[in-house]
Design an enzyme around this catalytic site. Structure first.
Site, PDB file in Angstrom:
ATOM      1  N   GLN A  44     -30.487  -4.585  -3.149  1.00  0.00           N
ATOM      2  CA  GLN A  44     -31.684  -4.043  -3.748  1.00  0.00           C
ATOM      3  C   GLN A  44     -32.796  -5.572  -4.221  1.00  0.00           C
ATOM      4  O   GLN A  44     -32.295  -6.697  -4.669  1.00  0.00           O
ATOM      5  CB  GLN A  44     -31.116  -3.728  -5.630  1.00  0.00           C
ATOM      6  CG  GLN A  44     -32.585  -3.979  -6.804  1.00  0.00           C
ATOM      7  CD  GLN A  44     -32.028  -3.703  -7.669  1.00  0.00           C
ATOM      8  OE1 GLN A  44     -30.797  -4.106  -7.949  1.00  0.00           O
ATOM      9  NE2 GLN A  44     -32.670  -3.611  -9.065  1.00  0.00           N
ATOM     10  N   SER A 104     -35.688  -8.587  -8.549  1.00  0.00           N
ATOM     11  CA  SER A 104     -35.597  -9.416  -8.839  1.00  0.00           C
ATOM     12  C   SER A 104     -36.078 -10.869  -7.971  1.00  0.00           C
ATOM     13  O   SER A 104     -35.666 -11.260  -7.071  1.00  0.00           O
ATOM     14  CB  SER A 104     -34.517  -9.667  -9.178  1.00  0.00           C
ATOM     15  OG  SER A 104     -34.100  -9.440 -10.633  1.00  0.00           O
ATOM     16  N   SER A 163     -27.513  -8.869  -5.295  1.00  0.00           N
ATOM     17  CA  SER A 163     -25.332  -8.746  -5.017  1.00  0.00           C
ATOM     18  C   SER A 163     -25.080  -7.294  -3.354  1.00  0.00           C
ATOM     19  O   SER A 163     -26.310  -7.044  -2.855  1.00  0.00           O
ATOM     20  CB  SER A 163     -25.346  -7.367  -5.794  1.00  0.00           C
ATOM     21  OG  SER A 163     -25.111  -7.616  -7.745  1.00  0.00           O
ATOM     22  N   GLU A 203     -29.539   3.101 -12.009  1.00  0.00           N
ATOM     23  CA  GLU A 203     -28.577   1.620 -12.241  1.00  0.00           C
ATOM     24  C   GLU A 203     -28.379   1.383 -13.926  1.00  0.00           C
ATOM     25  O   GLU A 203     -26.709   0.815 -13.480  1.00  0.00           O
ATOM     26  CB  GLU A 203     -29.550   0.588 -12.125  1.00  0.00           C
ATOM     27  CG  GLU A 203     -28.728  -1.236 -12.134  1.00  0.00           C
ATOM     28  CD  GLU A 203     -29.977  -2.050 -12.014  1.00  0.00           C
ATOM     29  OE1 GLU A 203     -29.437  -3.465 -11.628  1.00  0.00           O
ATOM     30  OE2 GLU A 203     -30.797  -2.002 -12.083  1.00  0.00           O
ATOM     31  N   GLU A 256     -32.041  -8.994 -23.607  1.00  0.00           N
ATOM     32  CA  GLU A 256     -33.591  -8.904 -24.674  1.00  0.00           C
ATOM     33  C   GLU A 256     -34.735  -7.831 -24.362  1.00  0.00           C
ATOM     34  O   GLU A 256     -35.081  -7.639 -24.874  1.00  0.00           O
ATOM     35  CB  GLU A 256     -33.811 -10.475 -23.977  1.00  0.00           C
ATOM     36  CG  GLU A 256     -33.329 -11.313 -24.875  1.00  0.00           C
ATOM     37  CD  GLU A 256     -32.463 -11.901 -23.844  1.00  0.00           C
ATOM     38  OE1 GLU A 256     -31.073 -12.862 -24.166  1.00  0.00           O
ATOM     39  OE2 GLU A 256     -31.328 -11.687 -22.662  1.00  0.00           O
TER      40      GLU A 256
END
Length: 407
Positions: free
Chosen positions: A126, A129, A161, A244, A377
């Site tokens: 993936q 980010s 990952s 996910e 968060e």
């Protein structure tokens, strides 16, 4: 109207489906004896028989049946000694890429990617980010510029990952910097063997490098590998993220599975380590883990009847907190033994083992649970806004063009 009958008894719809599945499994086993058939050949035949994921459409590994029929098929095949597709090795592909491709892909994309994904021939990662876009995923700066029938991609991704073993990646990139950040994104399927893809290991607190950073330099992606409409990447990415979070924290599991089972076993086997204070903490966490497990079962039942919603975020949030608190309790329970750490060797694992490692590894690795799959968060914001209906936080950048945002 013809009734379905077996041995003289009229069958319900579910009984009919199970009987048909059982016969289909028998035919698969008759034609491809697991004892003599090559593992990959068997998995391909299972996919073609519609027994890979029964809730997928016919021709794409499924039978258009409810998802809760899958354990029945899995149990029959396991009892016959059939191989599985090693799902831990391709968790991102099976849990995230596959349902997204099914929901948003063209027929050509589904037929090209789903079969080798399920058999494990093609592992997925993936590319979401970035160093400047993690919690605020819509701020991604990786650019995809159209050049005829291809897109030229440049940028950097992080915390990826399985990038070191992946054949393909799901990629979120910015295709229009002149519109607000959520509107200018598109979603691609990226070939990780492209010469412009550079995968570099990120060594973690555990000493290992299961994560990577990925540099994309003039990577060319055909437009036929775009998933969803141009500019609709945020919608597609949100579907991926919901899947996910369910995959990480919303799986139905037996009682005392995972970290709570590890700590409970230590408690039972090492009576000399017990104190009243540790007993109270263990019982509190055991009850919370059981509540989370039962909630996960309810979520799994919801998933059977449709796409996961924000409940997956709540489950993933709970999973991360419990894993960290239980691994911390285990360290305290073990005393000096909890300080042992078997190896800090730099390796790049294909599969992340958690419960099978020592307490020190579990304690360190659990720190990442509140980051991966969406930070705790951000997940609290999602639960507050989408589950509890609380007012959203003020966002001053929603209507500004991405190029005008301060960075």
């Amino acid at each position: 109207m013809t009734e379905d009958v077996l041995d003289g008894d009229v069958l319900t719809a579910d009984e009919t489906a199970l009987a048909k599945l059982s016969r289909r499994v028998e035919r698969l086993l008759d034609a491809h004896d697991p004892a003599t058939t090559d593992r990959l050949d068997f998995l391909r035949a299972r996919f073609d028989a519609g027994l890979a994921w029964v809730h997928f459409p016919e021709g794409l590994g499924g039978r258009d049946l409810p998802r809760d029929f899958q354990p029945f098929v899995d149990d029959l095949l396991e009892a016959a000694g059939a191989p599985d597709n090693d799902p831990r090795r391709n968790g991102i592909g099976l849990g995230m890429a596959a349902p997204t491709i099914l929901a948003f892909g063209t027929e050509e994309q589904k037929r090209r990617f789903l079969k080798p994904l399920w058999t494990g021939e093609e592992v997925w990662c993936q590319l979401f980010s970035e160093p400047g876009a993690g919690s605020d995923l819509a701020a991604v700066a990786t650019r995809a510029v159209r050049d005829g029938d291809t897109w030229v991609v440049n940028g950097q991704k992080v915390w990826t990952s399985s990038a070191h073993t992946a054949r393909f990646a799901i990629l979120l990139a910015r295709t229009d910097p002149d519109v607000p950040k959520h509107a200018g994104l598109s979603y691609f399927l990226c070939d990780m063997t492209d010469p412009g893809v550079d995968v570099r290991p990120l060594r973690q607190l555990t000493g290992e490098a299961e994560f990577n950073e990925v540099f994309l330099s003039e990577v060319r992606i055909p437009d036929s590998y775009r998933l969803g409409d141009e500019g609709a990447g945020w919608q597609v990415a949100n579907a991926t993220l919901m899947n996910e979070r369910v995959a990480i924290g919303g799986q139905a599991a037996p009682r005392e599975s995972g970290m709570v089972g590890v700590v409970a076993e230590t408690w039972r086997n090492r009576p000399e380590l017990r104190t009243p204070e540790l007993h109270d903490r263990l019982m509190t966490l055991w009850v919370e883990a059981e509540v989370a497990r039962l909630t996960g079962q309810r979520l799994s039942q919801k998933v059977i009847h449709g796409q996961p919603g924000p409940e997956g975020s709540a489950m993933k949030l709970s999973f991360a907190r419990l894993a960290q608190q239980l691994s911390g309790l285990e360290i305290e329970l073990l005393g000096e033994d909890g300080l042992r750490y078997s190896s800090w060797t730099m390796v790049r694992p294909d599969i992340v083992e958690f419960t099978g490692r020592d307490a020190g590894y579990r304690y360190l690795r659990a720190k990442g649970n509140s980051i991966e799959g969406g930070t705790s968060e951000i997940l609290r914001n999602i639960v507050a806004e989408r589950v509890l209906g609380l007012p959203s936080e003020p966002r001053t950048d929603k209507h500004l063009a991405w190029k005008d945002l301060p960075r």
